[in-house]
Design an enzyme around this catalytic site. Structure first.
Site, PDB file in Angstrom:
ATOM      1  N   CYS A  43      -3.979  -2.005   2.396  1.00 27.38           N
ATOM      2  CA  CYS A  43      -3.429  -2.392   1.092  1.00 27.38           C
ATOM      3  C   CYS A  43      -1.938  -2.681   1.186  1.00 27.38           C
ATOM      4  O   CYS A  43      -1.463  -3.726   0.744  1.00 27.38           O
ATOM      5  CB  CYS A  43      -3.702  -1.287   0.078  1.00 27.38           C
ATOM      6  SG  CYS A  43      -2.979  -1.630  -1.527  1.00 27.38           S
ATOM      7  N   CYS A  48      -3.545  -5.901  -0.467  1.00 30.15           N
ATOM      8  CA  CYS A  48      -3.148  -6.087  -1.873  1.00 30.15           C
ATOM      9  C   CYS A  48      -1.678  -6.428  -2.065  1.00 30.15           C
ATOM     10  O   CYS A  48      -1.342  -7.369  -2.791  1.00 30.15           O
ATOM     11  CB  CYS A  48      -3.410  -4.828  -2.688  1.00 30.15           C
ATOM     12  SG  CYS A  48      -4.653  -3.713  -2.078  1.00 30.15           S
ATOM     13  N   LYS A  51      -0.335  -9.721  -0.348  1.00 25.82           N
ATOM     14  CA  LYS A  51      -1.099 -10.801  -0.971  1.00 25.82           C
ATOM     15  C   LYS A  51      -0.590 -11.097  -2.379  1.00 25.82           C
ATOM     16  O   LYS A  51      -0.324 -12.232  -2.739  1.00 25.82           O
ATOM     17  CB  LYS A  51      -2.580 -10.402  -0.990  1.00 25.82           C
ATOM     18  CG  LYS A  51      -3.529 -11.377  -1.556  1.00 25.82           C
ATOM     19  CD  LYS A  51      -4.047 -11.144  -2.958  1.00 25.82           C
ATOM     20  CE  LYS A  51      -4.244  -9.817  -3.544  1.00 25.82           C
ATOM     21  NZ  LYS A  51      -5.601  -9.346  -3.706  1.00 25.82           N
ATOM     22  N   TYR A 179     -13.431 -12.905  -2.776  1.00 26.37           N
ATOM     23  CA  TYR A 179     -12.132 -12.880  -3.453  1.00 26.37           C
ATOM     24  C   TYR A 179     -10.982 -13.221  -2.513  1.00 26.37           C
ATOM     25  O   TYR A 179     -10.045 -13.928  -2.894  1.00 26.37           O
ATOM     26  CB  TYR A 179     -11.920 -11.554  -4.192  1.00 26.37           C
ATOM     27  CG  TYR A 179     -11.487 -10.364  -3.360  1.00 26.37           C
ATOM     28  CD1 TYR A 179     -10.142 -10.033  -3.244  1.00 26.37           C
ATOM     29  CD2 TYR A 179     -12.408  -9.550  -2.713  1.00 26.37           C
ATOM     30  CE1 TYR A 179      -9.735  -8.936  -2.503  1.00 26.37           C
ATOM     31  CE2 TYR A 179     -12.023  -8.454  -1.971  1.00 26.37           C
ATOM     32  CZ  TYR A 179     -10.675  -8.145  -1.863  1.00 26.37           C
ATOM     33  OH  TYR A 179     -10.276  -7.073  -1.124  1.00 26.37           O
ATOM     34  N   GLU A 183      -8.437 -16.290  -3.197  1.00 27.41           N
ATOM     35  CA  GLU A 183      -7.021 -15.990  -3.411  1.00 27.41           C
ATOM     36  C   GLU A 183      -6.145 -16.782  -2.447  1.00 27.41           C
ATOM     37  O   GLU A 183      -5.152 -17.398  -2.836  1.00 27.41           O
ATOM     38  CB  GLU A 183      -6.783 -14.485  -3.249  1.00 27.41           C
ATOM     39  CG  GLU A 183      -7.398 -13.694  -4.388  1.00 27.41           C
ATOM     40  CD  GLU A 183      -7.286 -12.181  -4.252  1.00 27.41           C
ATOM     41  OE1 GLU A 183      -7.440 -11.500  -5.262  1.00 27.41           O
ATOM     42  OE2 GLU A 183      -7.048 -11.676  -3.133  1.00 27.41           O
ATOM     43  N   HIS A 438      -0.597 -11.236 -32.705  1.00 27.93           N
ATOM     44  CA  HIS A 438      -0.429 -12.685 -32.692  1.00 27.93           C
ATOM     45  C   HIS A 438       1.013 -13.072 -32.393  1.00 27.93           C
ATOM     46  O   HIS A 438       1.924 -12.406 -32.888  1.00 27.93           O
ATOM     47  CB  HIS A 438      -0.846 -13.227 -34.064  1.00 27.93           C
ATOM     48  CG  HIS A 438      -0.860 -14.710 -34.131  1.00 27.93           C
ATOM     49  ND1 HIS A 438      -1.812 -15.474 -33.481  1.00 27.93           N
ATOM     50  CD2 HIS A 438      -0.028 -15.574 -34.759  1.00 27.93           C
ATOM     51  CE1 HIS A 438      -1.560 -16.754 -33.729  1.00 27.93           C
ATOM     52  NE2 HIS A 438      -0.493 -16.830 -34.486  1.00 27.93           N
ATOM     53  N   GLU A 443      -5.353 -11.559 -27.998  1.00 29.74           N
ATOM     54  CA  GLU A 443      -5.913 -11.386 -29.344  1.00 29.74           C
ATOM     55  C   GLU A 443      -7.337 -11.943 -29.429  1.00 29.74           C
ATOM     56  O   GLU A 443      -8.117 -11.553 -30.298  1.00 29.74           O
ATOM     57  CB  GLU A 443      -5.018 -12.019 -30.419  1.00 29.74           C
ATOM     58  CG  GLU A 443      -4.953 -13.523 -30.395  1.00 29.74           C
ATOM     59  CD  GLU A 443      -4.015 -14.088 -31.472  1.00 29.74           C
ATOM     60  OE1 GLU A 443      -4.180 -13.733 -32.645  1.00 29.74           O
ATOM     61  OE2 GLU A 443      -3.107 -14.885 -31.123  1.00 29.74           O
TER      62      GLU A 443
HETATM   63  P1  FAD Z   1      -7.264   1.273   4.967  1.00 31.46           P
HETATM   64  O1  FAD Z   1      -6.256   1.104   3.901  1.00 31.46           O
HETATM   65  O2  FAD Z   1      -7.732   0.076   5.671  1.00 31.46           O
HETATM   66  O3  FAD Z   1      -6.663   2.314   5.997  1.00 31.46           O
HETATM   67  C1  FAD Z   1      -7.292   2.628   7.198  1.00 31.46           C
HETATM   68  C2  FAD Z   1      -6.222   2.962   8.215  1.00 31.46           C
HETATM   69  O4  FAD Z   1      -6.843   3.579   9.361  1.00 31.46           O
HETATM   70  C3  FAD Z   1      -5.495   1.743   8.754  1.00 31.46           C
HETATM   71  O5  FAD Z   1      -4.099   1.946   8.602  1.00 31.46           O
HETATM   72  C4  FAD Z   1      -5.894   1.668  10.217  1.00 31.46           C
HETATM   73  O6  FAD Z   1      -4.836   1.186  11.052  1.00 31.46           O
HETATM   74  C5  FAD Z   1      -6.188   3.116  10.536  1.00 31.46           C
HETATM   75  N1  FAD Z   1      -7.131   3.340  11.634  1.00 31.46           N
HETATM   76  C6  FAD Z   1      -8.311   2.715  11.863  1.00 31.46           C
HETATM   77  N2  FAD Z   1      -8.938   3.274  12.927  1.00 31.46           N
HETATM   78  C7  FAD Z   1      -8.135   4.271  13.376  1.00 31.46           C
HETATM   79  C8  FAD Z   1      -8.239   5.215  14.420  1.00 31.46           C
HETATM   80  N3  FAD Z   1      -9.325   5.291  15.200  1.00 31.46           N
HETATM   81  N4  FAD Z   1      -7.216   6.075  14.617  1.00 31.46           N
HETATM   82  C9  FAD Z   1      -6.107   6.038  13.835  1.00 31.46           C
HETATM   83  N5  FAD Z   1      -5.975   5.177  12.806  1.00 31.46           N
HETATM   84  C10 FAD Z   1      -6.970   4.305  12.575  1.00 31.46           C
HETATM   85  N6  FAD Z   1      -8.023  -3.909  -2.927  1.00 31.46           N
HETATM   86  C11 FAD Z   1      -7.665  -3.855  -4.235  1.00 31.46           C
HETATM   87  O7  FAD Z   1      -7.973  -2.865  -4.906  1.00 31.46           O
HETATM   88  N7  FAD Z   1      -6.955  -4.875  -4.820  1.00 31.46           N
HETATM   89  C12 FAD Z   1      -6.568  -5.973  -4.126  1.00 31.46           C
HETATM   90  O8  FAD Z   1      -5.925  -6.865  -4.675  1.00 31.46           O
HETATM   91  C13 FAD Z   1      -6.908  -6.048  -2.753  1.00 31.46           C
HETATM   92  N8  FAD Z   1      -6.530  -7.106  -2.010  1.00 31.46           N
HETATM   93  C14 FAD Z   1      -6.838  -7.140  -0.685  1.00 31.46           C
HETATM   94  C15 FAD Z   1      -6.430  -8.244   0.047  1.00 31.46           C
HETATM   95  C16 FAD Z   1      -6.734  -8.337   1.389  1.00 31.46           C
HETATM   96  C17 FAD Z   1      -6.270  -9.538   2.173  1.00 31.46           C
HETATM   97  C18 FAD Z   1      -7.483  -7.290   2.015  1.00 31.46           C
HETATM   98  C19 FAD Z   1      -7.820  -7.387   3.466  1.00 31.46           C
HETATM   99  C20 FAD Z   1      -7.890  -6.192   1.288  1.00 31.46           C
HETATM  100  C21 FAD Z   1      -7.571  -6.104  -0.074  1.00 31.46           C
HETATM  101  N9  FAD Z   1      -7.990  -5.032  -0.850  1.00 31.46           N
HETATM  102  C22 FAD Z   1      -7.659  -4.974  -2.180  1.00 31.46           C
HETATM  103  C23 FAD Z   1      -8.843  -3.947  -0.283  1.00 31.46           C
HETATM  104  C24 FAD Z   1      -8.004  -2.722   0.047  1.00 31.46           C
HETATM  105  O9  FAD Z   1      -6.938  -3.063   0.884  1.00 31.46           O
HETATM  106  C25 FAD Z   1      -8.895  -1.659   0.714  1.00 31.46           C
HETATM  107  O10 FAD Z   1      -9.993  -1.410  -0.121  1.00 31.46           O
HETATM  108  C26 FAD Z   1      -8.154  -0.345   0.947  1.00 31.46           C
HETATM  109  O11 FAD Z   1      -7.008  -0.541   1.729  1.00 31.46           O
HETATM  110  C27 FAD Z   1      -9.088   0.671   1.608  1.00 31.46           C
HETATM  111  O12 FAD Z   1      -8.400   1.854   1.915  1.00 31.46           O
HETATM  112  P2  FAD Z   1      -8.888   2.790   3.105  1.00 31.46           P
HETATM  113  O13 FAD Z   1      -8.051   4.028   3.023  1.00 31.46           O
HETATM  114  O14 FAD Z   1     -10.342   2.938   3.069  1.00 31.46           O
HETATM  115  O15 FAD Z   1      -8.580   1.995   4.435  1.00 31.46           O
END
Ligand code: FAD
Length: 449
Positions: A43, A48, A51, A179, A183, A438, A443
């Site tokens: 994110c 997010c 983006k 999405y 986007e 308004h 609205e």
């Molecule tokens: P992540 O945020 O992906 O975090 C996982 C972390 O684990 C990462 O930092 C990764 O490096 C780390 N990791 C992975 N494997 C290992 C390992 N073995 N050891 C150590 N570290 C590791 N969601 C919205 O709600 N609104 C939006 O507008 C939106 N826009 C998005 C736009 C794009 C381009 C993308 C790709 C996603 C978007 N999302 C959006 C989705 C959102 O980013 C994810 O749903 C959210 O980040 C999920 O959180 P998470 O904690 O599950 O995983």
């Protein structure tokens, strides 16, 4: 006293992992978190946040044109610098990355900057060959872009790389119609690229209400975006001049400067060692969890995208919070997945909450639908021929609003507020009981016919 190195070891410092680690530590647990790339996760670093900042930047293309109709003297040729926007966005990403790191350290969470894998029900292996133990392991490793494999697919990029492109491509082909595809299609178009969206099926934005998706398709075509449906990739060839020729079924080859795959995201479970703990995966590679985020291994939990429930940041955060409050705060909490609002930051944006018209008909049988199809006042003066569409889906028996779907300027902002009323179970009459504010676009929500 525990025999383990930590009460909780979190793998992945993204939306879900950071929230869980911070809250568990605040409840008194001894917590470590491993991150292989950058604290903040998808994110903050490549989702997010960057983006949405690019979407803001892209919107100026239309705003500057419209400004002339509002009396502003805007030069005929307005220059846009991708490198300035890209640099400023990355600076903001760095700032938030710092703030997230600070939040963890101020809560005494130990940050381990390394890849971590599961080595047993209570064991975590770190990239530096150390193995540490924890009473509980939380896997919050997120997901990665999945790319279809066919000859030449390696010439394509994903959203991960799109933020770092040296220039805006003159011609870009975006694979997928979800999405992220829509986007990026919108913003690259605003930055001056010719955009071709290529999709296997004839639909865009599956899961959103059909009328709203159709409106986005119409507006996007009117703006000059090209859509190619029912197309399966055959091969991509790189030519001498660095151009990419993309061959696909049912269509002529497309010659572009960049191909971006936005064809779904798969859980990051490969090579994670989950089998050593006996944690089960589903057919998509997602960790199977119960309503308390517990996997089939008693000491291993998972939250966020890696569980492939709802891949959105606020959902991952809630799951992380519920996990920590339940295990360490003496406050058993479960996430309610009903009525989760979501948006697509396309041009114009769209947003929805609750049941689509089709879902409501299937679930409830008797349904009443109200719509407002209008040209926002600002678009009228600007001479911009883009109509907004708001659609309210109600239970035919009770009048309860079960779904709200909107496309038009600022609708994600409007829908977040309206989603409170939908989740609270208000009826159409109760919406109409509120006096209109308004003149606004919002609205229309209390004036729908
Ligand atoms: P992540 O945020 O992906 O975090 C996982 C972390 O684990 C990462 O930092 C990764 O490096 C780390 N990791 C992975 N494997 C290992 C390992 N073995 N050891 C150590 N570290 C590791 N969601 C919205 O709600 N609104 C939006 O507008 C939106 N826009 C998005 C736009 C794009 C381009 C993308 C790709 C996603 C978007 N999302 C959006 C989705 C959102 O980013 C994810 O749903 C959210 O980040 C999920 O959180 P998470 O904690 O599950 O995983």
């Amino acid at each position: 006293m525990t025999d383990y190195d930590y009460d909780l070891f979190v793998i992945g410092a993204g939306s879900g992992g950071v929230r869980a680690a911070r809250v568990a530590a605040a409840h008194g647990a001894k917590v470590a978190i491993a991150e292989e790339y950058r604290v903040g996760g998808t994110c903050v670093i490549r989702g997010c946040v960057p983006k949405k900042l690019l979407v803001y930047g892209a919107h100026f293309a239309e705003d500057l044109k419209d400004a002339r109709r509002f009396g502003w003297n805007v030069p005929a040729q307005c220059d846009f610098s991708w490198s300035t926007l890209r640099g400023n966005v990355m600076e903001e990403v760095d700032r938030i990355n710092g703030a997230y790191t600070q939040t963890l350290t101020s809560h005494h969470v130990e940050i381990i900057a390394a890849r971590a894998t599961v080595a047993g029900p209570h064991e975590v292996a770190l990239a530096d060959n150390r193995t540490v133990t924890a009473k509980t392991i939380l896997v919050a490793v997120g997901a990665h872009p999945s790319i279809p494999t066919f000859p030449g697919h390696e010439h394509g990029i994903t959203s991960n790389e799109a933020f770092h492109l040296p220039d805006v491509p003159k011609r870009i082909l975006i694979a997928g119609a979800g999405y992220i595809a829509n986007e990026f299609a919108g913003l690259f178009h605003q930055f001056g690229a010719h955009v071709i969206i290529v999709n296997r099926t004839q639909e865009i934005l599956r899961g959103y209400d059909v009328s709203i998706r159709d409106r986005l398709l119409q507006i996007s075509i009117m703006k000059g975006l090209e859509f190619r449906f029912d197309a399966a990739f055959q091969k991509i060839e790189r030519g001498d001049n660095n151009c990419l020729t993309v061959h696909m079924s049912n269509h002529e080859p497309a010659v572009v400067d960049c191909v971006m795959f936005a064809t779904g995201r798969s859980p990051n479970t490969r090579g994670l060692g989950l089998e050593t703990a006996g944690a089960e995966l589903d057919q998509h590679g997602a960790i199977v969890v119960d309503a308390d985020n517990r996997s089939t291994c008693e000491s291993l939990y998972a939250v966020g995208d890696v569980t492939n429930r709802v891949q959105l940041t606020p959902v991952a955060i809630r799951e992380g919070q519920a996990f920590a409050d339940t295990l360490y705060g003496g406050k058993p909490t479960r996430v309610d997945y009903d009525c989760i609002p979501s948006a697509v930051f396309s041009h114009p944006p769209l947003a929805g909450v609750g049941l689509t018209e089709a879902q409501a008909k299937e679930k409830l049988g008797s349904v009443r639908v109200y719509t407002s199809d209008f040209r926002p006042m600002k678009n009228v003066l600007a001479g911009r021929n883009e109509r907004s569409l708001y659609k309210m889906v109600c239970d035919g028996e009770t009048g309860r609003v079960v779904g709200l779907h909107m496309i038009g300027p600022d609708v994600p902002e409007i829908l977040q507020a309206a989603a409170i009323a939908v989740k609270a179970g208000l009826t159409k009459d109760q919406f109409d009981d509120v006096v209109a504010l308004h003149p606004t676009m919002a609205e229309e929500l209390v004036l729908m016919k």
